[in-house]
Design an enzyme around this catalytic site. Structure first.
Site, short mmCIF file in Angstrom:
data_model
loop_
_atom_site.label_atom_id
_atom_site.label_comp_id
_atom_site.label_asym_id
_atom_site.label_seq_id
_atom_site.Cartn_x
_atom_site.Cartn_y
_atom_site.Cartn_z
CG HIS A 163 -0.31 -0.04 2.54
ND1 HIS A 163 0.33 1.05 3.09
CD2 HIS A 163 -0.18 -1.05 3.45
CE1 HIS A 163 0.81 0.73 4.28
NE2 HIS A 163 0.52 -0.55 4.52
CB CYS B 169 2.05 -3.51 4.89
SG CYS B 169 0.56 -4.26 5.59
#
Length: 164
Positions: free
Chosen positions: A128, A140
């Site tokens: 992301h 992430c």
């Protein structure tokens, strides 16, 4: 590894013979990912989906699914929906996918601990937008918005995420 793989190191991501700065988890890269450690799991992972905010951007690929108000991601290892997309109202631990900030305007989903999650191995690993250069994630992979937008439509079924 192939040029079509997304290859991640602690400082950058390589894809299609290009190099992009990236952020990884505050726990670094780990071969022993555990719930809450903030680590990015080492290994080769499949890309299993893409989500986007239709109120903020055009659909990046024909297979990307829209994020709507009330869309959540369960991160409660005690619940049967752990590491799955769920809808509000949801009383168990979760993350809002439809955020006020742009962090999840475009999200690429990996198969980390999915589709049959093992409690304690950690919930989803997304690709992301980053908060800012050099700012770590919770595990992430974060990229500049423009780089993520360039990468997203070029992903193919065979594209893998390789974390070194």
């Amino acid at each position: 590894m192939k040029a079509s793989d997304l290859v991640v190191t602690p400082s950058h991501l390589r894809f299609m013979n290009r190099k992009f700065p990236c952020s990884i988890g505050k726990g670094g890269i780990s071969g022993r990912k555990a719930e809450g450690d903030g680590a990015t799991p080492r290994g080769t992972h499949r890309l299993v989906g893409m989500l986007y905010r239709p109120d903020r951007m055009a659909q990046p690929t024909d297979w990307a699914l829209p994020i709507h108000l009330g869309d959540l991601w369960s991160d409660d290892p005690t619940h049967e929906d752990y590491n799955l997309m769920v809808r509000a109202p949801y009383i168990y631990g979760h993350e809002k996918l439809c955020r006020a900030d742009p962090l999840y305007d475009l999200v690429i989903l990996t198969d980390w601990n999915w589709p049959y999650p093992v409690k304690g191995r950690g919930s989803a690993i997304f690709i992301h937008r980053w908060r800012k250069p050099g700012h770590p994630t919770e595990g992430c992979i974060g990229l500049r918005a423009a780089d993520l937008a360039w990468i997203a439509p070029r992903i193919r079924y065979s594209t893998r995420l390789v974390v070194l």
